[in-house]
Write a protein that holds these residues in place. Structure first.
Motif, PDB file in Angstrom:
ATOM      1  N   PRO A 196       0.828  -1.214   0.000  1.00 13.86           N
ATOM      2  CA  PRO A 196       0.000   0.000   0.000  1.00 13.86           C
ATOM      3  C   PRO A 196       0.862   1.263   0.000  1.00 13.86           C
ATOM      4  CG  PRO A 196      -0.824  -1.583   1.604  1.00 13.86           C
ATOM      5  CD  PRO A 196       0.514  -2.093   1.144  1.00 13.86           C
ATOM      6  N   LEU A 197       0.469   2.228  -0.819  1.00 18.08           N
ATOM      7  CA  LEU A 197       1.223   3.477  -0.957  1.00 18.08           C
ATOM      8  C   LEU A 197       0.445   4.687  -0.451  1.00 18.08           C
ATOM      9  CD1 LEU A 197       2.536   2.894  -4.593  1.00 18.08           C
ATOM     10  CD2 LEU A 197       3.700   2.343  -2.448  1.00 18.08           C
ATOM     11  N   ALA A 198      -0.862   4.679  -0.673  1.00 19.67           N
ATOM     12  CA  ALA A 198      -1.677   5.830  -0.270  1.00 19.67           C
ATOM     13  C   ALA A 198      -3.119   5.380  -0.076  1.00 19.67           C
ATOM     14  CB  ALA A 198      -1.607   6.936  -1.314  1.00 19.67           C
ATOM     15  N   ARG A 199      -3.801   6.078   0.826  1.00 22.51           N
ATOM     16  CA  ARG A 199      -5.199   5.748   1.108  1.00 22.51           C
ATOM     17  C   ARG A 199      -6.068   6.977   0.866  1.00 22.51           C
ATOM     18  NH1 ARG A 199      -7.015   1.588   3.803  1.00 22.51           N
ATOM     19  NH2 ARG A 199      -4.963   1.201   4.755  1.00 22.51           N
ATOM     20  N   LEU A 200      -7.216   6.759   0.248  1.00 24.95           N
ATOM     21  CA  LEU A 200      -8.151   7.840  -0.052  1.00 24.95           C
ATOM     22  C   LEU A 200      -9.049   8.095   1.158  1.00 24.95           C
ATOM     23  CD1 LEU A 200      -9.182   9.693  -2.369  1.00 24.95           C
ATOM     24  CD2 LEU A 200     -10.851   7.913  -2.888  1.00 24.95           C
ATOM     25  N   ILE A 201      -9.067   9.328   1.623  1.00 23.76           N
ATOM     26  CA  ILE A 201      -9.932   9.723   2.738  1.00 23.76           C
ATOM     27  C   ILE A 201     -11.139  10.457   2.160  1.00 23.76           C
ATOM     28  CG2 ILE A 201     -10.088  10.971   4.911  1.00 23.76           C
ATOM     29  CD1 ILE A 201      -8.069   8.653   4.913  1.00 23.76           C
ATOM     30  N   ASP A 202     -12.332   9.954   2.461  1.00 29.60           N
ATOM     31  CA  ASP A 202     -13.557  10.555   1.923  1.00 29.60           C
ATOM     32  C   ASP A 202     -13.785  11.950   2.500  1.00 29.60           C
ATOM     33  OD1 ASP A 202     -14.247   8.392   0.335  1.00 29.60           O
ATOM     34  OD2 ASP A 202     -15.326   7.386   1.955  1.00 29.60           O
ATOM     35  N   PRO A 203     -14.495  12.805   1.756  1.00 26.56           N
ATOM     36  CA  PRO A 203     -14.830  14.121   2.314  1.00 26.56           C
ATOM     37  C   PRO A 203     -15.784  13.985   3.494  1.00 26.56           C
ATOM     38  CG  PRO A 203     -15.951  13.758   0.214  1.00 26.56           C
ATOM     39  CD  PRO A 203     -14.990  12.628   0.378  1.00 26.56           C
ATOM     40  N   ALA A 204     -15.640  14.878   4.472  1.00 27.96           N
ATOM     41  CA  ALA A 204     -16.536  14.877   5.635  1.00 27.96           C
ATOM     42  C   ALA A 204     -17.766  15.720   5.302  1.00 27.96           C
ATOM     43  CB  ALA A 204     -15.819  15.448   6.851  1.00 27.96           C
ATOM     44  N   PRO A 205     -18.976  15.208   5.609  1.00 27.78           N
ATOM     45  CA  PRO A 205     -20.188  15.969   5.280  1.00 27.78           C
ATOM     46  C   PRO A 205     -20.322  17.218   6.143  1.00 27.78           C
ATOM     47  CG  PRO A 205     -20.736  14.048   6.606  1.00 27.78           C
ATOM     48  CD  PRO A 205     -19.277  13.930   6.279  1.00 27.78           C
ATOM     49  N   GLY A 206     -21.013  18.206   5.622  1.00 26.92           N
ATOM     50  CA  GLY A 206     -21.265  19.424   6.377  1.00 26.92           C
ATOM     51  C   GLY A 206     -22.540  19.311   7.206  1.00 26.92           C
ATOM     52  N   LYS A 207     -22.740  20.277   8.098  1.00 25.69           N
ATOM     53  CA  LYS A 207     -23.935  20.315   8.949  1.00 25.69           C
ATOM     54  C   LYS A 207     -24.704  21.600   8.646  1.00 25.69           C
ATOM     55  CE  LYS A 207     -25.372  20.561  13.798  1.00 25.69           C
ATOM     56  NZ  LYS A 207     -24.900  20.671  15.204  1.00 25.69           N
ATOM     57  N   PRO A 208     -26.015  21.494   8.310  1.00 27.22           N
ATOM     58  CA  PRO A 208     -26.791  22.695   7.972  1.00 27.22           C
ATOM     59  C   PRO A 208     -26.901  23.647   9.160  1.00 27.22           C
ATOM     60  CG  PRO A 208     -27.947  20.696   7.303  1.00 27.22           C
ATOM     61  CD  PRO A 208     -26.809  20.264   8.182  1.00 27.22           C
ATOM     62  N   GLY A 209     -27.059  24.925   8.856  1.00 19.53           N
ATOM     63  CA  GLY A 209     -27.315  25.927   9.879  1.00 19.53           C
ATOM     64  C   GLY A 209     -28.732  26.466   9.727  1.00 19.53           C
ATOM     65  N   ARG A 210     -29.067  27.485  10.536  1.00 18.12           N
ATOM     66  CA  ARG A 210     -30.395  28.118  10.442  1.00 18.12           C
ATOM     67  C   ARG A 210     -30.224  29.617  10.571  1.00 18.12           C
ATOM     68  NH1 ARG A 210     -34.536  25.409  14.533  1.00 18.12           N
ATOM     69  NH2 ARG A 210     -35.984  26.721  13.354  1.00 18.12           N
ATOM     70  N   ASN A 211     -30.988  30.373   9.771  1.00 16.88           N
ATOM     71  CA  ASN A 211     -30.948  31.825   9.895  1.00 16.88           C
ATOM     72  C   ASN A 211     -31.992  32.291  10.906  1.00 16.88           C
ATOM     73  OD1 ASN A 211     -33.477  32.005   8.572  1.00 16.88           O
ATOM     74  ND2 ASN A 211     -32.482  32.125   6.562  1.00 16.88           N
ATOM     75  N   VAL A 212     -32.069  33.595  11.140  1.00 17.89           N
ATOM     76  CA  VAL A 212     -32.952  34.114  12.192  1.00 17.89           C
ATOM     77  C   VAL A 212     -34.427  33.958  11.839  1.00 17.89           C
ATOM     78  CG1 VAL A 212     -31.242  35.725  13.096  1.00 17.89           C
ATOM     79  CG2 VAL A 212     -32.777  36.460  11.245  1.00 17.89           C
ATOM     80  N   TYR A 213     -34.720  33.663  10.574  1.00 23.20           N
ATOM     81  CA  TYR A 213     -36.110  33.408  10.176  1.00 23.20           C
ATOM     82  C   TYR A 213     -36.467  31.928  10.305  1.00 23.20           C
ATOM     83  CZ  TYR A 213     -35.898  38.106   8.194  1.00 23.20           C
ATOM     84  OH  TYR A 213     -35.766  39.459   8.030  1.00 23.20           O
ATOM     85  N   GLY A 214     -35.494  31.132  10.768  1.00 20.57           N
ATOM     86  CA  GLY A 214     -35.727  29.703  10.915  1.00 20.57           C
ATOM     87  C   GLY A 214     -35.431  28.917   9.657  1.00 20.57           C
ATOM     88  N   GLY A 215     -34.977  29.601   8.607  1.00 17.77           N
ATOM     89  CA  GLY A 215     -34.678  28.923   7.353  1.00 17.77           C
ATOM     90  C   GLY A 215     -33.379  28.137   7.420  1.00 17.77           C
ATOM     91  N   ILE A 216     -33.297  27.086   6.628  1.00 12.85           N
ATOM     92  CA  ILE A 216     -32.109  26.238   6.592  1.00 12.85           C
ATOM     93  C   ILE A 216     -31.008  26.928   5.783  1.00 12.85           C
ATOM     94  CG2 ILE A 216     -31.167  24.017   5.852  1.00 12.85           C
ATOM     95  CD1 ILE A 216     -33.053  23.838   8.218  1.00 12.85           C
TER      96      ILE A 216
END
Length: 463
Positions: free
Chosen positions: A128-148
């Motif tokens: 083995p020479l190299a290993r692929l690391i998957d991207p980490a998923p993001g986490k949604p936020g919320r604005n002051v109107y409650g929108g995603i």
């Protein structure tokens, strides 16, 4: 309770453009005649559709301050959304040393071990020479109107498959070697080169070496021989008056010595234990002891670590940095040191100028011969068959020269690296001449622990 209309002219609510913050501004008011309560502000927020991240304590604190101090409160933060957590891009975990740095091993006691220095990392087939690391998923936020608020997702990465490397049949996220050889990460890919091992000196018994892989010489490279290598080169003993070229790195555990006809040239880095009266060209150059009367060109840096003597005599040119213990010698040997200019670009410019000059001289000669044939035709009415043939050849030659002149790169100026510097940790002796860009300084007396740099087109010194 007062209505929203009754208090509207006493406080102002402002929502940020990204809908992530709400600020409150309150004007002074007389509590005996009119009062603004937290509920008044909350009712206004509700009317505006603001429902998330409301800070009731901040609202109360702002109103209390106005009541108690009879002053305006401006832009108090009373609501704040939740920022999204953006994803992380995928990446590569290298299972070997991918830094390509060369130099001796330094023990915990600070002692340098020249014997264990190496730029070669051997691997076996299917290793083995190299290993692929998957991207980490993001986490949604919320604005002051409650929108995603949608996060930016991490981008996937791909395995850097190079020569003699492949994706594992059993694991699509694993890169493995196809052969026994030496692994390198260069040019954005992982490659494995076959290794040519010379168990003795490179001399008449071995001859010149041309290799597409890595070459390890367990002895010396004797005078007059050539190594032309696409991989790395490692020489365990000395290199004499020979020519070594590599598209990778070159390590010489002994010295580089001779009468001055030798040259080591690498597209990567070069490290030698010491050098005398020879030429080195590389991206970065590291001299583990001293370089005496050498010609050294480095695209980036030159470092010499000799304690009593580092660089003395010769010419040393680096793009960004020359870093040494000492510069010159007590005998005041003339030592030319230059930083701040890409020598490769400078050499290319000089070659272009010479080629332009040669082509213009050739064009002038062709024009002169054509003019002579025109005179012959004018006086005799027509050219002989031989002269006519020569005339056509000259016209073709003229057209070819003019095309080559048009195709040459324009006379671009070679950029000067303004942050380039020369760092000397111990002593600089008289006889040293330092050049940064177009500025020059001659050292007339000893100076110690000094950095030379360019300021307003003049060379300055600082301890």
């Amino acid at each position: 309770m007062l209505s929203i209309d009754d208090t509207a002219n006493l406080f102002l609510i402002k929502v940020s453009d990204d809908k992530m913050m709400v600020h409150l501004t309150v004007k002074p008011f007389d509590p005996e005649n009119v009062d603004i309560t937290v509920d008044n502000v909350l009712e206004t927020l509700k009317a505006k559709g603001i429902s998330f991240g409301i800070k009731e304590d901040a609202i109360k604190a702002a109103l209390d301050k106005v009541r108690q101090e009879n002053i305006s409160v401006k832009n108090a933060l009373i609501a704040e959304g939740e920022q999204p957590v953006h994803g992380k891009d995928g990446n590569i975990e290298f299972l070997f040393d991918a830094s390509s740095k060369i130099g001796p091993l330094v023990g915990s006691d600070g002692r340098v071990d020249y014997h264990n220095t190496s730029i070669i990392e051997s691997v076996k087939i299917k290793q083995p020479l190299a290993r692929l690391i998957d991207p980490a998923p993001g986490k949604p936020g919320r604005n002051v109107y409650g929108g995603i608020v949608v996060p930016i997702q991490g981008k996937p990465c791909v395995l850097p498959v190079g020569e003699n490397a492949k994706i594992s049949d059993n694991d699509p996220k694993l890169l493995v070697s196809c052969i026994d050889g030496n692994v390198r990460y260069i040019g954005g890919v992982v490659s494995v080169k076959s290794c040519y091992m010379v168990d003795k000196d490179v001399d008449f018994g071995v001859g010149n070496i041309v290799s597409k892989g890595t070459v390890i010489v367990k002895g010396s490279v004797k005078s007059g021989f050539k190594l032309d290598v696409e991989g790395d080169v490692e020489v365990w003993d000395t290199v004499e008056d020979s020519i070594i070229k590599s598209k990778g790195n070159i390590l010489v555990k002994g010295g580089f010595i001779g009468s001055g006809t030798g040259k080591i040239e690498a597209e990567g880095d070069v490290a030698v234990r010491f050098a005398r009266n020879q030429t080195i060209v590389a991206n970065n150059v590291k001299i583990l002891r001293e370089a005496i009367d050498c010609t050294i060109y480095a695209k980036n840096t030159v470092k010499a670590e000799g304690d009593r003597l580092s660089i003395a005599g010769g010419l040393v040119v680096a793009g960004t940095l020359i870093e040494v213990e000492s510069l010159g010698s007590k005998k005041e040997i003339y030592t030319d040191v230059e930083v701040g200019v890409d020598y490769a670009a400078q050499q290319k410019q000089m070659n272009t100028r010479k080629e332009t000059s040669d082509l213009r001289a050739a064009l002038k000669k062709v024009d002169k011969e054509l003019a002579l044939l025109h005179e012959i035709k004018k006086s005799k009415g027509e050219l002989t068959a031989k002269h006519a043939d020569t005339f056509q050849q000259l016209l073709s030659r003229k057209e070819e020269i003019e095309k080559r002149l048009r195709d040459l790169p324009s006379g671009e100026t070679v950029p000067v690296y303004k942050d380039a510097k020369v760092v000397v940790y111990k002593v600089v002796y008289p006889g040293v001449e330092i050049k940064i860009g177009e500025a020059t300084m001659s050292i007339l007396e000893e100076c110690h622990n000094t950095t030379f740099y360019l300021f307003e087109n003049e060379i300055k010194q600082s301890p």
